[in-house]
Design an enzyme around this catalytic site. Structure first.
Site, PDB file in Angstrom:
ATOM      1  N   CYS A   1     -16.243 -12.055 -54.077  1.00 10.16           N
ATOM      2  CA  CYS A   1     -16.222 -11.371 -55.369  1.00 10.16           C
ATOM      3  C   CYS A   1     -15.784 -12.347 -56.444  1.00 10.16           C
ATOM      4  CB  CYS A   1     -15.286 -10.166 -55.332  1.00 10.16           C
ATOM      5  SG  CYS A   1     -15.569  -8.986 -56.675  1.00 10.16           S
TER       6      CYS A   1
ATOM      7  N   CYS B   1     -15.869  -8.095 -62.014  1.00 12.06           N
ATOM      8  CA  CYS B   1     -16.459  -8.523 -60.747  1.00 12.06           C
ATOM      9  C   CYS B   1     -17.863  -9.110 -60.909  1.00 12.06           C
ATOM     10  CB  CYS B   1     -16.522  -7.350 -59.774  1.00 12.06           C
ATOM     11  SG  CYS B   1     -14.923  -6.629 -59.409  1.00 12.06           S
TER      12      CYS B   1
ATOM     13  N   LYS C   1     -17.265   1.860 -52.479  1.00 12.21           N
ATOM     14  CA  LYS C   1     -16.007   1.449 -53.085  1.00 12.21           C
ATOM     15  C   LYS C   1     -15.828   2.225 -54.382  1.00 12.21           C
ATOM     16  CE  LYS C   1     -13.469  -2.463 -54.965  1.00 12.21           C
ATOM     17  NZ  LYS C   1     -13.361  -3.917 -55.099  1.00 12.21           N
TER      18      LYS C   1
ATOM     19  N   ARG D   1      -4.012  -5.613 -58.003  1.00 10.27           N
ATOM     20  CA  ARG D   1      -4.360  -6.334 -59.242  1.00 10.27           C
ATOM     21  C   ARG D   1      -3.178  -7.141 -59.744  1.00 10.27           C
ATOM     22  NH1 ARG D   1      -8.288  -1.766 -61.980  1.00 10.27           N
ATOM     23  NH2 ARG D   1      -9.782  -1.763 -60.255  1.00 10.27           N
TER      24      ARG D   1
ATOM     25  N   ARG E   1     -13.541  -0.685 -64.391  1.00  6.09           N
ATOM     26  CA  ARG E   1     -14.610  -0.998 -63.445  1.00  6.09           C
ATOM     27  C   ARG E   1     -15.527   0.203 -63.169  1.00  6.09           C
ATOM     28  NH1 ARG E   1     -12.434  -5.854 -62.137  1.00  6.09           N
ATOM     29  NH2 ARG E   1     -10.468  -5.974 -61.017  1.00  6.09           N
TER      30      ARG E   1
ATOM     31  N   LYS F   1     -13.663   2.496 -49.215  1.00  5.47           N
ATOM     32  CA  LYS F   1     -12.450   2.014 -49.852  1.00  5.47           C
ATOM     33  C   LYS F   1     -12.167   2.815 -51.103  1.00  5.47           C
ATOM     34  CE  LYS F   1     -10.635  -2.091 -52.005  1.00  5.47           C
ATOM     35  NZ  LYS F   1     -10.922  -3.388 -52.532  1.00  5.47           N
TER      36      LYS F   1
ATOM     37  N   SER G   1      -3.820  -1.351 -51.410  1.00  4.49           N
ATOM     38  CA  SER G   1      -2.481  -1.731 -51.857  1.00  4.49           C
ATOM     39  C   SER G   1      -1.635  -0.536 -52.315  1.00  4.49           C
ATOM     40  CB  SER G   1      -2.598  -2.751 -52.991  1.00  4.49           C
ATOM     41  OG  SER G   1      -3.360  -2.229 -54.065  1.00  4.49           O
TER      42      SER G   1
ATOM     43  N   TYR H   1      -2.419  -3.767 -45.028  1.00  5.36           N
ATOM     44  CA  TYR H   1      -1.293  -4.686 -45.202  1.00  5.36           C
ATOM     45  C   TYR H   1      -0.182  -4.383 -44.191  1.00  5.36           C
ATOM     46  CZ  TYR H   1      -3.902  -5.308 -49.483  1.00  5.36           C
ATOM     47  OH  TYR H   1      -4.920  -5.538 -50.377  1.00  5.36           O
TER      48      TYR H   1
HETATM   49  C1  PBG Z   1     -12.091  -6.856 -55.859  1.00  4.95           C
HETATM   50  C2  PBG Z   1     -11.141  -6.187 -54.935  1.00  4.95           C
HETATM   51  C3  PBG Z   1     -10.112  -5.289 -55.273  1.00  4.95           C
HETATM   52  C4  PBG Z   1      -9.489  -4.934 -54.075  1.00  4.95           C
HETATM   53  C5  PBG Z   1     -10.123  -5.626 -53.063  1.00  4.95           C
HETATM   54  N1  PBG Z   1     -11.147  -6.384 -53.614  1.00  4.95           N
HETATM   55  C6  PBG Z   1      -9.640  -4.835 -56.575  1.00  4.95           C
HETATM   56  C7  PBG Z   1     -10.532  -4.085 -57.463  1.00  4.95           C
HETATM   57  O1  PBG Z   1     -11.667  -3.739 -57.142  1.00  4.95           O
HETATM   58  O2  PBG Z   1     -10.076  -3.837 -58.579  1.00  4.95           O
HETATM   59  C8  PBG Z   1      -8.351  -3.971 -53.947  1.00  4.95           C
HETATM   60  C9  PBG Z   1      -7.620  -4.026 -52.647  1.00  4.95           C
HETATM   61  C10 PBG Z   1      -6.338  -3.276 -52.647  1.00  4.95           C
HETATM   62  O3  PBG Z   1      -5.991  -2.526 -53.583  1.00  4.95           O
HETATM   63  O4  PBG Z   1      -5.627  -3.418 -51.653  1.00  4.95           O
HETATM   64  N2  PBG Z   1     -12.299  -8.201 -55.496  1.00  4.95           N
END
Ligand code: PBG
Length: 326
Positions: free
Chosen positions: A120, A130, A195, A205, A217, A248, A274, A313
Site C-alpha cells: 500500500c 492509499c 476492507k 494510524r 478514505r 477487515k 489496532s 497484535y
Molecule cells: C493501510 C492499512 C491500514 C491498516 C492496515 N493497512 C490503515 C488504513 O486503512 O487506514 C489498519 C490496521 C489496523 O488498524 O490494525 N495501509
C-alpha cells in the site's frame, strides 16, 4: 426428545468432555503478527495507543523473528515507516525501502519464517492516502502501476505473500500480471478484499503515521453499512487472482467473515485491527477485563465466524498462552 431425557449440560460436566466436543480451536499457526518497522539502529519506540507494540528498527528484527518462529506463529505482516514521504510514496517500491530491508533481515535470520508485506502507499505518501492523488482525488487507475511496483519490489526482497490493502479497483489483477511477468507466479496474493472505512484503525494510524492529510478514505474503503457489496468485492478479487481474501476489521464484521466463508472456497483471513486490540488492552489495564480470557474468546469468535487465518497484535501473547495451556 426433550428434558429430562436430553440434558445438554452432560457434555459440559468436565474439562475432558468439553475438550472432546469443542467445535472451534485456535492454534498459533493460524495467527499472523503485524509489525511496524522504522529506520535507524537499536530503536524500539512504544506505540502509546497499542500497549506492548513497538516500532522497531531493522537491526532488531532478527531477535523478533526467532521469537515468532519459536512461538510457532503463522507468520509476520510487515508495515513500514519510511525515512521520507513524497507525493507518490516512492520509498514503498525502492529496492532499499524500509519494508524490503526488513524482509531481507528477517529472511537472513529465519529463512523459513513466513513473511507477508502490506502492499500500500499510505504510509509512504505525503498526503497519507492509499493512492496517487490527482485534482484532490485518489486516482484509481494511476495507482495500479504503483501498487504493482510495490508488490514486485517486496517479492524481489523475499516476501512470501503480498497483501494489497488499498481498495483500488483492479489492483489484484494488476499485481498478479506484474508478478507473473517477472517470473514470480508462485508468490500468493492475500487481498484485503472487504476492507471497511473503519474508526477502529485509529491506533494504527498513530503507529504508522498515515492519517490522511485531507479528507478521509470513504471514497475507496467500504461503507460499514454494506453487506452484499462485500460479496461483490471478494468475488472480484478472487476472479482477479487473489489466493487468500481478507475481511477487515474483524469483530464489528463477523457477519461478513461468515458470509465470505459460506460463499467462497478460498482461505479467509480476518484482521483483528489496532482499535480492537486497544480496547482490550485499555480495559485490562484498568482491571475491567481479564486480558487472557478476553483475548482468547475474541480470537475464538473470529475463527468460529469462519476465518482460517487471524491477523492480530495479540499473536505472540496468545501463542504463549495456548502453549502454556497445552
Ligand atoms: C493501510 C492499512 C491500514 C491498516 C492496515 N493497512 C490503515 C488504513 O486503512 O487506514 C489498519 C490496521 C489496523 O488498524 O490494525 N495501509
Amino acid at each position: 426428545m426433550t428434558f429430562p431425557e436430553t440434558r445438554l449440560r452432560r457434555l459440559r460436566a468436565t474439562p475432558e468432555l468439553r475438550a472432546l466436543v469443542r467445535e472451534t480451536t485456535i492454534t498459533a499457526g493460524q495467527l499472523m503478527y503485524p509489525i511496524f518497522v522504522q529506520p535507524g539502529r537499536n530503536r524500539r519506540d512504544a506505540v502509546a495507543s497499542m500497549p506492548g507494540q513497538y516500532r522497531l528498527s531493522t537491526d532488531l528484527l532478527s531477535g523478533l523473528a526467532r521469537r515468532v518462529r519459536e512461538l510457532g506463529l503463522g507468520g509476520l505482516m510487515i508495515f513500514g515507516l519510511p525515512e521520507h514521504k513524497d507525493e507518490t510514496g516512492s520509498e514503498a517500491y525502492r529496492p532499499d525501502g524500509i519494508v524490503q530491508e526488513a524482509v531481507r533481515r528477517i529472511k537472513d535470520a529465519v529463512p523459513d519464517l513466513l513473511v507477508a508485506t502490506d502492499t500500500c502507499l499510505d504510509e509512504y505518501t505525503s498526503h497519507g492516502h492509499c493512492g496517487i492523488v490527482r485534482d484532490g482525488k485518489v486516482d484509481n487507475d494511476a495507482t495500479l502501476e504503483f501498487l504493482a511496483r510495490i508488490a514486485l519490489s517486496q517479492a524481489a526482497a523475499g516476501a512470501d505473500i503480498v497483501a494489497p490493502s488499498d481498495m483500488m479497483d483492479g489492483r489484484v489483477r494488476a499485481i498478479r500480471y506484474a508478478l507473473d511477468a517477472d517470473g514470480r507466479q508462485d508468490v500468493p496474493i492475500m487481498s484485503y478484499a472487504a476492507k471497511y472505512a473503519s474508526a477502529f484503525y485509529g491506533p494504527f494510524r498513530e503507529a504508522a503515521g498515515c492519517t490522511p492529510q485531507f479528507g478521509d478514505r470513504r471514497a475507496y474503503q467500504m461503507d460499514p453499512s454494506n453487506r452484499r457489496e462485500a460479496i461483490r468485492e471478494v468475488a472480484l478479487d478472487i476472479e482477479e487472482g487473489a489466493d487468500i481474501v481478507m475481511v477487515k476489521p474483524a469483530l464489528p464484521y463477523l457477519d461478513i467473515v461468515r458470509d465470505v466463508r459460506e460463499t467462497f472456497g478460498v482461505p479467509v483471513a480476518a484482521y483483528n485491527v489496532s482499535g480492537e486490540y486497544a480496547m482490550i488492552k485499555a480495559a485490562a489495564a484498568n482491571g475491567w477485563l481479564e486480558e487472557q480470557a478476553s483475548v482468547l474468546e475474541t480470537l475464538t469468535s473470529i475463527r468460529r465466524a469462519g476465518a482460517d487465518i487471524v491477523l492480530t497484535y495479540h499473536a505472540p501473547e496468545a501463542a504463549q498462552w495456548l502453549h502454556d495451556a497445552s
